[in-house]
Enzyme design. Sequence first.
Site, mmCIF file in Angstrom:
data_model
loop_
_atom_site.group_PDB
_atom_site.id
_atom_site.type_symbol
_atom_site.label_atom_id
_atom_site.label_comp_id
_atom_site.label_asym_id
_atom_site.label_seq_id
_atom_site.Cartn_x
_atom_site.Cartn_y
_atom_site.Cartn_z
ATOM 1 N N GLU A 107 -26.241 -4.924 -64.702
ATOM 2 C CA GLU A 107 -26.217 -4.004 -65.863
ATOM 3 C C GLU A 107 -26.748 -4.759 -67.062
ATOM 4 O OE1 GLU A 107 -22.613 -1.800 -66.784
ATOM 5 O OE2 GLU A 107 -22.196 -1.541 -64.648
ATOM 6 N N GLU A 165 -16.947 -4.789 -62.789
ATOM 7 C CA GLU A 165 -16.282 -5.261 -64.013
ATOM 8 C C GLU A 165 -14.778 -5.416 -63.782
ATOM 9 O OE1 GLU A 165 -17.511 -3.135 -67.580
ATOM 10 O OE2 GLU A 165 -19.531 -3.956 -67.392
HETATM 11 O O1 AHR Z 1 -23.330 1.415 -68.062
HETATM 12 C C1 AHR Z 1 -22.197 1.955 -68.648
HETATM 13 C C2 AHR Z 1 -20.934 1.190 -68.317
HETATM 14 O O2 AHR Z 1 -21.011 -0.077 -68.878
HETATM 15 C C3 AHR Z 1 -20.663 0.920 -66.857
HETATM 16 O O3 AHR Z 1 -20.026 1.958 -66.223
HETATM 17 C C4 AHR Z 1 -19.758 -0.265 -66.918
HETATM 18 O O4 AHR Z 1 -19.835 -1.058 -65.749
HETATM 19 C C5 AHR Z 1 -20.186 -0.988 -68.176
HETATM 20 O O5 AHR Z 1 -19.118 -1.344 -68.952
#
Ligand code: AHR
Length: 511
Positions: free
Chosen positions: A315, A192
């Site tokens: 994710e 991110e």
């Molecule tokens: O999954 C939780 C968080 O969500 C992760 O650490 C991050 O990459 C995202 O914003």
Amino acid sequence: MNKTIFAVAASLLACAAWAETVVTIDAAKPGAVINKNVYGQFAEHLGTGIYEGMWVGPDSPIPNTKGWRNDVVDALKELHVPLVRWPGGCFADEYHWREGIGPRKDRPVKVNTMWGGVEEPNSVGTHEFFDLVELLGADAYVNGNLGTGSNQEMAEWLEYMTSNTKSGLAELRRKNGRDKPFKVAYFAVGNEAWGCGGNMTPAHYTNLYKTATTFLKAPHDNRPKFIASGGNDHDLTWTSTLSKEVKGNIDGISFHYYTIPTGKWEVKGAATGFGEGEWISTVKNTLAIDKMIANNVKVLDQNDPQKKIGFMVDEWGTWYDVEKGTNSGFLYQQNSLRDAVVAALNFNIFHNYAERVRMTNIAQMVNVLQAMILTDKDKMLKTPTYHAYHMYVPFQDATTLPVAIKDNASYKLGNTAVPQVSASAARGKDGKVYLALVNTNPNKETEVTVNVAGGKAGAVQGSVLTADAMDAHNTFAQPEAVKPVPFTAQAKGGKLSVKLPAKSVVVVNVE
Ligand code: AHR
């Protein structure tokens, strides 16, 4: 009512009574293979996701193997977990690998400033992570630290893990108990980068990525696939910039999207006790990923027509308001039948993009966000999401088959409408045809006629996951309140009709 209006109304009513969804599987037109890593998992140093949830240490009274709890590992093994991403997430950009090697008693205790400001004992480091993936029979996806680390730190970590030489780093690994190199399937440069990974612009990150990967070296027979940190939601600039600017050294671009019932980060909605409004908005917000993937794939098809770059949704999942009384930095939430429906809808979408979507990682494996497993001290339970993953195991490395859906009614509430049925089919590695169906309507069962073009659907058998309540979930007192049960249907008069219960997920083998 005049005669004509009456006739039209009567025929509409008749249509409504017959209306049934027709699902046609084209068994003669195999498509792309669904990479098993589409069923990957994510384990971050966050809340009790690793510590307590999985890692209890070798001296714990909770039965464990090399510190990893046996009950959780055994349950995860049933899911055939193909891949685990570690150590983050946002945590990855604050993680320094050298603090997690050597005797555990000598490792520095740090503050996990990303998640809850709690102590990070560094008890789980590189060697422990590889113990876990080896116990699970999974591949390793290691996320490097670009944010607070350096190119040197990432390059040395990769050498430490993969080198088979007598280099100082390889010898250090041996001194720490591991002779043979670890196998790193994927290595990501940061996470991110647009947010917690450094608030960068795509252009700035792209330059950093090119520099970092210049120095990330590994033996040719143990080279990981390199993943660039990509965009999220509707933003296409990351995929576009990276796929245009990076030539070589890029095997995938990551993408993150979370389903938030209200669509608002400030008040996301509760994991249980929600009304039908949040059921349908959750379904709608989940289905939104389809367009996001389609748009990104379009950009990739323009910039990378040879399809070298994968689109890795590393994710995804539901993100609710945390459970009352829990640390807000731990992201602990219950998991209900709604989560199983969300998982299945996502799987069906990922299958459609199997050519580009070669890996996904649900967030996260245990006790965090949309988890497979929840634990409370020595107790554990399997969530409805766990069961959805279990039902979809035959889709790992299966070959997609085109599915046409006809007469798919809408499930509506107020101004919101979503398709009632979602379907996906594939030929499993065992040669059988598998069909996954989801009924998004929480109130009505629906009848689906199943046809197999170029074949005959005589019967189906498999399992169904449903419950009376939209937020039905498992608790430590009732850990099996929601679980799949066998499901069968036989053809009658040459027609195979499958009755999909309201709010259900069905996976069957079509005979
Ligand atoms: O999954 C939780 C968080 O969500 C992760 O650490 C991050 O990459 C995202 O914003």
